[in-house]
Design an enzyme around this catalytic site. Sequence first.
Site, short mmCIF file in Angstrom:
data_model
loop_
_atom_site.label_atom_id
_atom_site.label_comp_id
_atom_site.label_asym_id
_atom_site.label_seq_id
_atom_site.Cartn_x
_atom_site.Cartn_y
_atom_site.Cartn_z
N GLU A 169 -4.58 -4.47 -4.10
CA GLU A 169 -6.04 -4.40 -4.01
C GLU A 169 -6.49 -2.96 -3.79
O GLU A 169 -7.15 -2.66 -2.80
CB GLU A 169 -6.57 -5.34 -2.91
CG GLU A 169 -5.70 -5.46 -1.66
CD GLU A 169 -5.98 -4.38 -0.61
OE1 GLU A 169 -6.68 -3.40 -0.93
OE2 GLU A 169 -5.48 -4.50 0.51
N HIS A 215 0.87 -1.17 0.00
CA HIS A 215 0.00 0.00 0.00
C HIS A 215 0.91 1.23 0.00
O HIS A 215 2.05 1.16 0.47
CB HIS A 215 -0.89 0.03 1.25
CG HIS A 215 -1.69 -1.22 1.45
ND1 HIS A 215 -2.70 -1.60 0.60
CD2 HIS A 215 -1.62 -2.19 2.41
CE1 HIS A 215 -3.23 -2.73 1.03
NE2 HIS A 215 -2.59 -3.12 2.12
#
Length: 338
Positions: A292, A254
Amino acid sequence: MNTVSPIILPDALNKGIALQPLSSNSLLVNDHDLSLLLKIIEQDGIQLSPENPSDLPGSIPNHLIAAALDYLYAHHQELNSITLSSELIHRLPDNQLIQTITQDSKALNLRAGLYQNRILWHWANNDHFPAEIWTENEHGVKHPIRQQQPSGVVYERYDYQNDVTISFRTIDPEHDLGLFHQWMNQPRVAEFWEMAQSRSELQEYLTTLLDSGKTWPLIGSFNGKPFGYFEVYWAMEDRIAPYYDCQPWDRGFHLLVGNPEFLGPRFSSSWTKSITHFLYLDDPRTARLVGEPRADNKRLLKLLTPAGWSFVKEFDFPHKRSALVNGYRRSFFQEVRL
């Protein structure tokens, strides 16, 4: 090619590597101990050889030749291999820069081989890989025991395409807390991260991450100036694992770019390729990367494409609609130009 000023390269070995093109076919590369004047012969590709073979030392360190190869690949994006002359290969300490010998006895360095070599860019745990021993975490998930995360700089590279030096280092929860707090409380960051919290809460968050061993918090810098925050995770221990055919060494990350000075295509091109490169270097068993992002974060999906990532599907997490994206080691080193 006109003579240009020397390029001082990031240097995990602390050798003081400098590189200077003297003409279109002459390259000077040196460190504190040795200086090499190399000749570039452009005929049926490129051959790298010494300008004066009689002046060569008995042994040439790999990092000097690797630096020259990196320069040539950066300036010849179409090349997939470079021939090393016999005078050079006979003086290299081993064959780690030679991936193949042709039928006519030419020694070739392959682009895909050079960029999987850790000598110039990977700064920690260069020679040690733990045995694959499995354990089970508190959630009942079975996974390999992970290597301890090192402190300090773990990757640094001069990016010829974008004329910046990019680096990643493990975050320091005390030294970096002010910066981390400032970034997380920016409205554009908080919209995606939802972590606009107090300094004490964020310090506890970082300390917990570092203690857990499954997520690795990093600070990214351009030319020594912090630009962003990255959380590298092992997919098998992450929430993403049930949503695809997760493998033991899959990794993801991330990120946020906290310093608006470093927004824009020049910098995104550099960090997307570099964080991807680092994750493949950090453990050669990692064959796939996963991500994601929120499905509506179209900008991030577009930024990742030049680094070899591709969209797989949309799916629903409990808290958001996500896009599954993948990157693959094989295609990265064959197709992506650093």
